[in-house]
Design a protein around this motif. Structure first.
Motif, short mmCIF file in Angstrom:
data_model
loop_
_atom_site.label_atom_id
_atom_site.label_comp_id
_atom_site.label_asym_id
_atom_site.label_seq_id
_atom_site.Cartn_x
_atom_site.Cartn_y
_atom_site.Cartn_z
N PHE A 262 -8.16 -9.02 -26.69
CA PHE A 262 -7.42 -9.97 -25.85
C PHE A 262 -8.18 -11.29 -25.77
CE2 PHE A 262 -6.48 -11.90 -21.73
CZ PHE A 262 -5.12 -12.07 -21.86
N LEU B 73 -10.47 -12.40 -27.83
CA LEU B 73 -10.52 -13.08 -29.13
C LEU B 73 -9.23 -13.86 -29.38
CD1 LEU B 73 -12.30 -13.25 -31.79
CD2 LEU B 73 -10.70 -11.58 -32.72
N LYS B 74 -8.12 -13.20 -29.10
CA LYS B 74 -6.83 -13.85 -29.36
C LYS B 74 -6.63 -15.05 -28.43
CE LYS B 74 -4.04 -10.01 -31.07
NZ LYS B 74 -2.91 -9.15 -30.74
N LYS B 75 -7.01 -14.83 -27.18
CA LYS B 75 -6.82 -15.92 -26.21
C LYS B 75 -7.70 -17.11 -26.56
CE LYS B 75 -7.19 -17.35 -21.59
NZ LYS B 75 -7.99 -17.23 -20.42
N PHE C 280 -8.71 -17.98 -29.52
CA PHE C 280 -8.12 -18.70 -30.65
C PHE C 280 -6.85 -19.44 -30.23
CE2 PHE C 280 -10.79 -16.15 -33.58
CZ PHE C 280 -11.21 -17.18 -34.41
N ALA C 281 -6.05 -18.81 -29.36
CA ALA C 281 -4.80 -19.45 -28.94
C ALA C 281 -5.06 -20.69 -28.10
CB ALA C 281 -3.96 -18.45 -28.14
N SER C 282 -6.14 -20.66 -27.31
CA SER C 282 -6.39 -21.78 -26.40
C SER C 282 -7.39 -22.78 -26.97
CB SER C 282 -6.89 -21.23 -25.06
OG SER C 282 -8.09 -20.51 -25.27
N GLY C 283 -7.61 -22.70 -28.28
CA GLY C 283 -8.47 -23.71 -28.91
C GLY C 283 -9.95 -23.51 -28.63
N ASP D 245 -4.31 -8.35 -37.15
CA ASP D 245 -4.81 -9.46 -36.32
C ASP D 245 -5.61 -10.47 -37.14
OD1 ASP D 245 -3.87 -8.56 -33.70
OD2 ASP D 245 -5.17 -6.85 -34.12
N LEU E 97 -4.84 -14.51 -38.20
CA LEU E 97 -5.82 -15.59 -38.01
C LEU E 97 -6.11 -16.31 -39.34
CD1 LEU E 97 -8.37 -13.91 -35.56
CD2 LEU E 97 -7.00 -15.93 -35.09
N ASN F 81 0.67 -4.33 -35.79
CA ASN F 81 0.13 -5.39 -34.94
C ASN F 81 -0.57 -4.78 -33.75
OD1 ASN F 81 0.64 -7.08 -32.34
ND2 ASN F 81 0.57 -8.55 -34.04
N SER G 161 -1.34 -5.76 -30.80
CA SER G 161 -0.71 -5.86 -29.48
C SER G 161 0.40 -4.84 -29.33
CB SER G 161 -0.14 -7.27 -29.28
OG SER G 161 -1.18 -8.19 -29.28
#
Lengths: 592, 442
Positions: free
Chosen positions: B93, B95-97, B99-102, B115, B119, B402, B404
């Motif tokens: 979670f 890691l994804k967040k 990457f998603a939030s820069g 995943d 990326l 996936n 998630s």
């Protein structure tokens, strides 16, 4: 080149040597004071102003760092709130899900939950004025503090998109502060919407003023060089566009001096803002300026005081020298017996004393030579005056001698010859001393005459030391003493008068004694006579021809003139018994 | 004499001027130097790089990772590594967040699967091909057969360090104590479960978390072909092996093979049941070996029992584990961070660091090291033999779904299936919908 240097050097040395000692001394003492004073003043000003400035800058840096730390907390808090909202299930679902296929009530429910969440945050956080979510398809979700129009009307959304989910801190044209984030799908990282948080500028302003101390002003400058918040002290100058335009935003931390303003600034992490602490240079350096003025004033006072002291010391040294120089000039111009007042006991006092001694000695020598010359001149005058009679008498005596021989009167001839011999010595122009032997010859001629006169009434005895016969004595030195012994000693005796002449050597002196058994001298007269002979007063005695002791005094004066005050005549006598005249002269056998 | 005197004066004057000048200049210089320090004091900051992996929290590799990073920072004092590793589901979670939030990490570890593919496709992972080509020695230190899972379109993105397998861990002392046969097929597994249940021993340590799903994954691998396992969703339909395998798990649940509180057990509690000899069996990955002493002979690992009665040999779930190192594109764009990140990756894949992991955690390394020095755990040695001698190997099925969807739907809703609240088909239909929702724009 070397020649030029040589000429300059010679000129400098010449100039230096031509200056008076007073000037040299003044300059030397002044330079001695000036150079250390200037160097010390400069160094103390430099180091003190450096320390003052350093402390001021350190202080400013500390303030800046403190504000920055608080700002870091503030930024972290705001970004943490945005993080929470980023993955908040309802909001995420609202932006993520396609509600076109779902029941309207589900959408309504999710929307309500999101707006309530926003309201709670806005109400509970004083730093936040409003929050808005904007979906990719243009729908927006916000509380009653509506800001969506700002985002829709501006290009902030596209700027935020470039940050790709990172928080973007924006100071917008509407003079408001925003935190904007693009919200990406956690599964495929595609954009789903935008989150906008409007921040309260006053909170930042309060943060600045709470930390502000001393003379330092603080301000936040946005990346497009707009003043976000500025907090100034008193009537301090504010920042202007020119100054702001010169700030290098690439430097993480820097201090600069721009347009009379000292600025210390740091980058605020994550925001591209700059946090400035600034103060007009004039105010920053005012302590240093006061210090500089104090040092200058102190230096001036010290300089004046030391100049006075220097002048006094210079005068104290120069004045006695000048007096000596003046006295020397006076002496050169003929003044004798020049004396300088001795009022000190240092080297200059010693110089003065020695000068006075030297002056005394010169004066004495001058007087001695002068008096001797005077006595000689007077004697010569007298001799000249008497020259006519003695020559006439001498010639006459020679005639009488010839006549006595022709008439066969040998006694007359003998007396006349003796008289002629003595007279020849008396009128002789040669003042050179004669040997004691020659002088004894004169005495013997005189005794011969006196024997003719007094017949058996006078007996002349002599006791002579052969060694002393070569000593040089003034011409006719003993004859006047014999004459005195005959006329004042034995002439009035009823019985036979005896005159004894005794010559002997004693140490480095020769003693000549003339002793008679005449009437002698009473005690008072003897004392007075000896005093006069000891303290030979030439001036007073020269014209006193009436005195009986004139011959003795004359002899005494001549001895002292020739041999010095240590020599002369001493008389011993006992009334009605004897008189003994002692003459002491140095044992000198050659002519001086 | 006079000339000498003037020269003496000149030399003394020059000396005086020289000394004064030197004094003033030195003082001035000392001030200037101090002024300059103001500008430079912030310029010598350390290069800071962020590292994230699943080796955090209670993970067996967390401690050795921390020590390794400390040793790295001691060796390279100008590089500071911020270790943000987290264990369990939190890791993915975050890691994804990030990457998603820069907030991209600089260096990160993740297992192969969907995943990392996303990326890489989104351009968030740096291409390491040229770096490796320029450093052949480094590249050659990895076993070449395992480059493929980290390679996309002939470009290498990840450094494969950790090899994993999944197997059935048996507490042999319990088997011996109760004279129960080690299961070789599903029927024997059920028999053993029943017997253990009878004597009050929990047959299989299982829970409703992602790691609990290894049981399900091993059954999928045992049933499905390689193609069926590796392409789970095809034309909005899930592969049959994924549906069928659920039924085998339900069968075990039905006979009481799992703990009574199986749905509320945490991963730690689940593992502890086996480690503390309260449970006889657990399906785990090779990283689980780190929990046992080198000399421990009470635990044995065996391939998961054959599901199909007609199959002669068991299949192994095997592949790269979470120990695959990647560098983010963001880090690669910043020369300082890139250099520091490469240095860190070289250190972490170097023999010294690898040996430490192997010795301490039983990690099976993909980096060629001197085996004699490796000190592999007995169980690890056995696992390596099992893998080498297995006839068919499959990568873990959760690599192909996936994550998630797997975590949020398959794992989370599995208890509902076991309790017959939802059918296997319904569960996978939801998963398939989600899959298409996520990738609707692709």
């Amino acid at each position: 080149m070397i020649g030029t240097v040589g000429v300059i050097r010679r000129n400098i040395i010449k100039f230096y040597k031509n200056q008076s000692i007073r000037k040299k001394l003044m300059w030397f003492l002044l330079l001695q004071v000036l150079i250390p004073l200037i160097i010390l003043g400069f160094l103390s000003y430099q180091s003190s102003s450096y320390i003052i400035n350093k402390n001021a800058k350190e202080y400013s840096k500390d303030i800046l760092n403190m504000i920055r730390l608080r700002l870091d907390d503030y930024i972290r808090n705001m970004e943490a709130i945005s993080d929470d909202l980023y993955t908040e299930q309802n909001t995420y679902g609202l932006l993520y899900s396609d509600y076109s296929n779902k029941k309207p009530i589900d959408y309504y429910d999710t929307q309500n939950k999101t707006v309530n969440l926003i309201r709670n945050i806005v109400v509970s956080r004083e730093e936040i004025e409003s929050i808005c979510f904007l979906s990719s398809n243009g729908e927006y979700y916000e509380s009653d503090s509506c800001i969506s129009h700002i985002i829709i009307d501006t290009d902030l959304k596209s700027i935020a998109d470039e940050k790709n989910g990172k928080p973007l801190w924006v100071y917008n044209k509407d003079k408001n502060l925003y935190l904007i984030r693009t919200i990406n799908n956690l599964e495929n990282y595609k954009k789903m919407g935008t989150m906008i948080i409007k921040l309260d500028k006053e909170y930042l302003s309060g943060l600045c003023s709470a930390m502000q101390k001393g003379v330092w002003n603080t301000a936040f400058i946005s990346s497009d060089r707009q003043i976000i918040v500025e907090s100034t002290v008193g009537n301090n100058r504010s920042l202007n566009e020119d100054i702001i335009s010169q700030i290098d935003f690439d430097k993480r931390i820097k201090n600069i001096n721009l347009d009379g303003m000292f600025i210390y600034y740091v980058q605020v992490p994550k925001t591209n803002w700059v946090l400035l602490s600034y103060v007009p240079s004039k105010i920053l350096y005012q302590d240093a300026t006061v210090l500089r003025n104090k040092i200058a004033l102190f230096s001036l006072i010290v300089l004046l005081f030391l100049s006075v002291v220097n002048a006094y010391i210079a005068l104290d040294i120069i004045q006695p020298i000048n007096k000596l120089v003046k006295a020397m000039k006076n002496m050169r111009e003929g003044e004798t017996s020049v004396q300088i007042e001795v009022d000190r006991h240092d080297e200059l006092g010693f110089l003065k004393k020695e000068f006075n001694k030297m002056s005394d000695r010169i004066n004495y020598l001058l007087n001695s030579v002068y008096k001797q010359q005077l006595v000689n001149k007077q004697a010569q005058l007298k001799a000249l005056q008497a020259q006519i009679n003695p020559h006439f008498l001498f010639n006459t005596l020679e005639s009488i001698n010839w006549m006595a021989q022709l008439k066969n009167a040998p006694e007359i001839s003998e007396v006349v010859s003796a008289l002629s011999y003595i007279m020849e010595a008396g009128i002789c122009r040669d003042i050179k001393p004669v040997t004691l032997k020659a002088e004894i010859d004169y005495v013997e001629k005189y005794i011969l005459i006196m024997n003719k006169r007094f017949e058996d009434k006078l007996e002349f005895r002599k006791k002579l030391d052969i060694e002393a016969m070569n000593v040089r004595v003034p011409r006719l030195m003993i004859q006047p003493l014999i004459e005195n012994a005959v006329y004042h000693g034995v002439e009035n005796l009823r019985n036979k008068g005896i005159v004894l002449i005794k010559v002997y050597k004693k140490d480095a002196s020769v003693i000549i004694e003339v002793i008679d058994n005449g009437t002698g001298i009473n005690e008072d007269d003897l004392k007075e006579l000896n005093q006069k002979l000891t303290h030979n007063k030439l001036k007073s005695s020269i014209n006193d021809s009436e005195r009986k002791s004139v011959g003795m005094e004359n002899v005494n004066e001549r001895i002292k003139l020739l041999y010095g005050e240590d020599y002369g005549i001493r008389v011993y006598s006992k009334e009605n018994y004897y008189t003994r005249v002692c003459v002491e002269i140095p044992y000198v056998t050659h002519e001086k | 004499m006079r000339n000498r005197k003037s020269w003496f004066l000149i030399i003394m004057s020059l000396l005086f001027i020289l000394c004064t000048t030197v004094l003033l200049v030195s003082i001035n210089q000392s001030y200037t130097l101090q002024k300059d320090e103001d500008y430079t004091q912030f310029d010598n900051e350390q290069k800071k790089i962020r590292f994230i992996s699943s080796w955090g929290g209670f993970d067996t590799k967390a401690e050795i990772l921390e020590k390794t990073l400390e040793a790295f920072m001691d060796k390279y004092p100008n590089i500071e590594v911020v270790n943000e590793s987290m264990s369990g589901s939190d890791f993915l979670f975050k890691l994804k967040k990030d990457f998603a939030s820069g907030n991209d990490p600089d260096v990160f570890c993740i297992w192969p699967g969907s995943d990392i593919k996303v990326l890489i496709n989104e351009g968030k992972v740096a291409d390491l091909t040229d770096i490796l080509e320029n450093d052949k020695q480094w590249k050659d230190s990895f076993y070449s057969v395992r480059w493929s899972p980290t390679t996309v379109e002939n470009r290498i993105y990840g450094l494969p360090v950790e090899v994993i397998f999944e197997a059935l861990f048996c507490n042999m002392d319990l088997f011996e104590k109760y004279d129960i046969k080690r299961p070789a097929n599903f029927e024997e597994l059920k028999e053993a479960a029943l017997k253990f249940k009878e004597v009050g021993v929990i047959p299989i340590a299982y829970n409703a978390e992602a790691e609990g799903s290894y049981l399900y994954q091993n059954i999928i691998a045992g049933i499905g072909s390689a193609e069926e396992v590796e392409i789970p969703i095809k034309q909005r339909k899930v592969g049959q092996c994924y549906i069928e395998a659920m039924k085998y798990v339900k069968e075990l649940y039905r006979i009481g093979a799992f703990p009574h509180n199986t749905f509320s057990l945490s991963n730690y509690e689940r593992d502890s049941l086996f480690i503390n000899k309260k449970a006889a069996m657990i399906v785990q990955g090779s990283w689980f070996i780190g929990n046992f002493d080198k000399e421990d002979r009470t635990v044995e690992i065996v391939p998961f029992p054959r599901i199909k009665p007609d199959e002669k040999y068991p299949k192994m779930v095997y592949g790269l584990g979470a120990g695959v190192y990647y560098m983010s594109s963001n880090a690669a764009q910043d020369e300082a961070k890139k250099s520091a990140s490469i240095t860190l990756m070289k250190y972490l894949t170097g023999e010294e660091a690898i040996m430490n992991f192997v010795k301490s955690t039983g990690m099976i390394s993909n980096v060629s090291t001197d085996r004699s020095k490796s000190g592999y755990n007995r169980l690890a040695e056995r696992g390596i033999l099992m893998v080498n001698y297995s006839f068919e190997r499959h990568s873990p099925p959760d690599h192909f779904v996936n994550r998630s969807i797997w975590d949020d739907i398959i794992v989370k809703k599995f208890p509902y299936y076991l309790e017959s609240k939802i059918s296997a088909e319904e569960l996978w239909e939801e998963a398939t919908d989600k899959h298409y929702e996520i990738f609707r724009n692709d």
